[in-house]
Design a protein around this motif. Structure first.
Motif, short mmCIF file in Angstrom:
data_model
loop_
_atom_site.label_atom_id
_atom_site.label_comp_id
_atom_site.label_asym_id
_atom_site.label_seq_id
_atom_site.Cartn_x
_atom_site.Cartn_y
_atom_site.Cartn_z
N LEU A 272 42.58 37.93 49.08
CA LEU A 272 41.47 36.99 49.03
C LEU A 272 40.82 36.87 47.66
CD1 LEU A 272 39.85 37.91 52.46
CD2 LEU A 272 41.19 35.86 51.91
N LYS A 273 41.00 37.89 46.80
CA LYS A 273 40.45 37.89 45.45
C LYS A 273 38.92 37.82 45.43
CE LYS A 273 44.48 35.35 43.96
NZ LYS A 273 44.95 34.06 43.56
N ASP A 274 38.29 38.26 46.50
CA ASP A 274 36.84 38.22 46.60
C ASP A 274 36.41 39.42 47.45
OD1 ASP A 274 34.40 37.25 48.46
OD2 ASP A 274 34.24 36.31 46.48
N ALA A 275 35.62 40.31 46.87
CA ALA A 275 35.26 41.55 47.55
C ALA A 275 34.47 41.31 48.84
CB ALA A 275 34.46 42.45 46.60
N ALA A 276 33.49 40.42 48.79
CA ALA A 276 32.66 40.18 49.97
C ALA A 276 33.49 39.57 51.10
CB ALA A 276 31.49 39.27 49.62
N GLU A 277 34.34 38.62 50.75
CA GLU A 277 35.18 38.00 51.78
C GLU A 277 36.20 39.00 52.32
OE1 GLU A 277 37.45 33.82 52.72
OE2 GLU A 277 37.05 34.32 50.63
N ALA A 278 36.68 39.89 51.47
CA ALA A 278 37.61 40.93 51.92
C ALA A 278 36.92 41.84 52.93
CB ALA A 278 38.13 41.72 50.73
N GLU A 279 35.69 42.20 52.66
CA GLU A 279 34.94 43.05 53.59
C GLU A 279 34.77 42.36 54.94
OE1 GLU A 279 31.32 44.21 51.64
OE2 GLU A 279 32.39 45.36 50.12
N ASP A 280 34.48 41.06 54.92
CA ASP A 280 34.35 40.30 56.16
C ASP A 280 35.67 40.26 56.93
OD1 ASP A 280 31.70 39.81 55.57
OD2 ASP A 280 32.05 37.75 54.85
N ALA A 281 36.76 40.05 56.22
CA ALA A 281 38.07 39.98 56.86
C ALA A 281 38.44 41.32 57.49
CB ALA A 281 39.13 39.55 55.84
N VAL A 282 38.16 42.40 56.78
CA VAL A 282 38.47 43.73 57.31
C VAL A 282 37.59 44.02 58.53
CG1 VAL A 282 38.39 46.21 56.81
CG2 VAL A 282 39.36 44.62 55.15
N ARG B 211 46.23 41.10 57.36
CA ARG B 211 46.96 40.08 56.59
C ARG B 211 46.78 38.70 57.22
NH1 ARG B 211 52.17 37.77 56.92
NH2 ARG B 211 52.88 37.02 54.90
N ASN B 212 46.98 38.61 58.52
CA ASN B 212 46.84 37.32 59.20
C ASN B 212 45.42 36.77 59.10
OD1 ASN B 212 49.53 37.36 59.87
ND2 ASN B 212 49.20 38.07 61.96
N THR B 213 44.43 37.64 59.20
CA THR B 213 43.03 37.22 59.05
C THR B 213 42.80 36.65 57.65
OG1 THR B 213 42.31 38.88 60.65
CG2 THR B 213 40.63 38.01 59.16
N CYS B 214 43.35 37.32 56.65
CA CYS B 214 43.21 36.84 55.26
C CYS B 214 43.92 35.50 55.07
CB CYS B 214 43.76 37.87 54.29
SG CYS B 214 42.78 39.38 54.22
N LEU B 215 45.12 35.39 55.60
CA LEU B 215 45.85 34.13 55.45
C LEU B 215 45.12 32.99 56.15
CD1 LEU B 215 49.54 35.36 55.87
CD2 LEU B 215 48.30 34.85 53.76
#
Length: 161
Positions: A24-34, A62-66
């Protein structure tokens, strides 16, 4: 909250976050996805074989990020120079000039190459775990990884003196 679920969170949260951060290249969005992936893990905890939690979680992450990437509008893309780096599990690998070049080269890979490199080479999952997480055959994983590594070598050869 069950102790087994808490154990799963402790054991796998860093790798799930690292995968999401790279994709995602974005820490906040990565935290949400996780967080979304762990909610799905909680909701399906009774049906998941405890021996297969890690590949299941990596696949869901991975699927959530995609899914998030597909929903993005082009103007939502964050320029690399505006990204605030989060000191997560991959922080050590991102230091130094070669680390920056490698990170940029990995980010430039198309899917599924990027996910495969992250899961296998950065997070060091087994080939079988990578195949399960990406829903590819073992031979596809090996072929695609070969191609991805070749692309990375070519990109890095251009920047080496």
């Amino acid at each position: 909250m069950s102790r087994e679920y808490q154990k799963w969170v402790r054991e796998h949260q860093d790798q799930a976050w690292s995968l999401a951060r790279y994709l995602l290249k974005d820490a906040a969005e990565a935290e949400d996805a996780v967080q979304d992936a762990f909610i799905k893990l909680w909701n399906h905890r009774e049906a998941i074989d405890p021996e297969r939690v890690k590949p299941w979680l990596m696949k869901v992450t991975r699927n959530t990020c995609l899914d998030r990437l597909r929903r993005r509008k082009p103007e939502d893309e964050v320029a690399d120079e505006h990204v605030v780096e989060h000191q997560g599990p991959a922080a050590g690998a991102e230091r130094g000039e070669l680390g920056r070049w490698l990170k940029k080269a990995i980010e430039g890979l198309k899917e599924p190459y990027r996910s495969l490199v992250i899961l296998r080479d950065i997070q060091q999952h087994s080939y079988d775990e990578v195949a399960r997480a990406t829903e590819l055959s073992l031979s596809q994983v090996k072929v695609y990884l070969h191609r991805a590594r070749k692309q990375l070598r070519e990109q890095l050869a251009e920047v080496r003196p």
